[in-house]
Design a protein around this motif. Sequence first.
Motif, PDB file in Angstrom:
ATOM      1  N   THR A 132       0.830  -1.126   0.068  1.00  0.00           N
ATOM      2  CA  THR A 132      -0.033  -0.025   0.005  1.00  0.00           C
ATOM      3  C   THR A 132       0.778   1.175   0.046  1.00  0.00           C
ATOM      4  N   ALA A 133       0.294   2.291  -0.029  1.00  0.00           N
ATOM      5  CA  ALA A 133       1.214   3.497   0.001  1.00  0.00           C
ATOM      6  C   ALA A 133       1.896   3.855   1.266  1.00  0.00           C
ATOM      7  N   ASP A 134       1.257   3.372   2.252  1.00  0.00           N
ATOM      8  CA  ASP A 134       1.718   3.644   3.542  1.00  0.00           C
ATOM      9  C   ASP A 134       3.141   2.469   3.813  1.00  0.00           C
ATOM     10  N   GLU A 135       2.550   1.423   3.302  1.00  0.00           N
ATOM     11  CA  GLU A 135       3.769   0.248   3.501  1.00  0.00           C
ATOM     12  C   GLU A 135       4.951   0.738   2.722  1.00  0.00           C
ATOM     13  N   SER A 136       4.570   1.290   1.559  1.00  0.00           N
ATOM     14  CA  SER A 136       5.681   1.822   0.471  1.00  0.00           C
ATOM     15  C   SER A 136       6.680   2.802   1.377  1.00  0.00           C
ATOM     16  N   LEU A 137       6.031   3.519   2.072  1.00  0.00           N
ATOM     17  CA  LEU A 137       6.724   4.697   2.871  1.00  0.00           C
ATOM     18  C   LEU A 137       7.505   3.932   3.772  1.00  0.00           C
ATOM     19  N   HIS A 138       7.077   2.939   4.674  1.00  0.00           N
ATOM     20  CA  HIS A 138       7.997   2.097   5.552  1.00  0.00           C
ATOM     21  C   HIS A 138       9.252   1.359   4.692  1.00  0.00           C
ATOM     22  N   TRP A 139       8.806   0.787   3.549  1.00  0.00           N
ATOM     23  CA  TRP A 139       9.859   0.198   2.714  1.00  0.00           C
ATOM     24  C   TRP A 139      10.920   1.159   2.525  1.00  0.00           C
ATOM     25  N   LEU A 140      10.420   2.524   2.135  1.00  0.00           N
ATOM     26  CA  LEU A 140      11.433   3.312   1.361  1.00  0.00           C
ATOM     27  C   LEU A 140      12.374   3.608   2.846  1.00  0.00           C
ATOM     28  N   GLY A 141      12.068   3.858   3.861  1.00  0.00           N
ATOM     29  CA  GLY A 141      12.884   4.132   4.959  1.00  0.00           C
ATOM     30  C   GLY A 141      13.651   3.076   5.446  1.00  0.00           C
ATOM     31  N   GLN A 188      15.342   0.956  -3.967  1.00  0.00           N
ATOM     32  CA  GLN A 188      15.088   2.213  -3.443  1.00  0.00           C
ATOM     33  C   GLN A 188      14.671   3.223  -4.617  1.00  0.00           C
ATOM     34  N   GLU A 189      15.616   3.262  -5.461  1.00  0.00           N
ATOM     35  CA  GLU A 189      15.327   4.179  -6.797  1.00  0.00           C
ATOM     36  C   GLU A 189      14.193   3.884  -7.375  1.00  0.00           C
ATOM     37  N   THR A 190      13.657   2.597  -7.844  1.00  0.00           N
ATOM     38  CA  THR A 190      12.465   2.203  -8.381  1.00  0.00           C
ATOM     39  C   THR A 190      11.341   2.580  -7.496  1.00  0.00           C
ATOM     40  N   LEU A 191      11.409   2.233  -6.098  1.00  0.00           N
ATOM     41  CA  LEU A 191      10.368   2.647  -5.276  1.00  0.00           C
ATOM     42  C   LEU A 191      10.053   4.183  -5.285  1.00  0.00           C
ATOM     43  N   VAL A 192      11.108   4.992  -5.106  1.00  0.00           N
ATOM     44  CA  VAL A 192      10.935   6.505  -5.221  1.00  0.00           C
ATOM     45  C   VAL A 192      10.359   6.983  -6.593  1.00  0.00           C
ATOM     46  N   ASP A 193      10.911   6.358  -7.548  1.00  0.00           N
ATOM     47  CA  ASP A 193      10.137   6.883  -8.968  1.00  0.00           C
ATOM     48  C   ASP A 193       8.816   6.342  -8.826  1.00  0.00           C
ATOM     49  N   LEU A 195       6.620   6.137  -6.481  1.00  0.00           N
ATOM     50  CA  LEU A 195       5.811   6.845  -5.580  1.00  0.00           C
ATOM     51  C   LEU A 195       5.783   8.226  -6.028  1.00  0.00           C
ATOM     52  N   MET A 196       6.616   8.597  -6.990  1.00  0.00           N
ATOM     53  CA  MET A 196       6.494   9.905  -7.410  1.00  0.00           C
ATOM     54  C   MET A 196       5.681  10.084  -8.583  1.00  0.00           C
ATOM     55  N   SER A 197       5.511   8.888  -9.200  1.00  0.00           N
ATOM     56  CA  SER A 197       4.636   9.046 -10.508  1.00  0.00           C
ATOM     57  C   SER A 197       3.238   9.075 -10.451  1.00  0.00           C
TER      58      SER A 197
END
Length: 197
Positions: A132-141, A188-193, A195-197
């Motif tokens: 989910t969007a929230d889980e993605s932020l945890h993964w990014l951290g 990390q790079e693809t997760l940032v991309d 989430l920003m898309s």
Amino acid sequence: MAGHFEPVPGGGAAVPLDEVEIAILRSLAAQLLELIGPGDEPVEGEDPLAALFAEGPSEPPADPALARLFPEAYAGPDADEQDEELRALSAEFRRFTEKDLRSRKRADAIAVVRSLDSLTATGEGGAVLKLTADESLHWLGALNDLRLTIGTRLEVGDEDENAELYRLPDSDPRKPMVMAYLWLGALQETLVDTLMS
């Protein structure tokens, strides 16, 4: 998807992982939890507000990886004695913020472990991790913390110094950690991309 995060409807992200990748990610997240340390469990009968406002440490961690995860706010580790005021400010800042920062980093790593543990294997020996969007932020951290930790252990420096590190022979015992560092960076790079898309 080919080993990188892609967007999913609703603002989340997904990535296919094979069994080895799942095991590596889970092991690294568990090691990160060990490094960060256990959380402060409330003591029975303790005032919850008192626990909330309890002070944390005022000295920086001795372990270089922890010092990277919990850096000095004002004075760097190499500050000289003239910077005594900055050291005092850093100690004060650490005392009131490190506990919460540790809790957040712990929550990020726990989210990684839990999401990996909840995966259902596909017939090909892997699974698609959907966040989910929230889980993605945890993964990014957590991905960021893992890269900082591994980079510190490998003594990753500027680009010129890294060139030698990235060309290690397979026989070098650091090679698996370098490969993990690069792979985590790509995730990390693809997760940032995503989430920003």
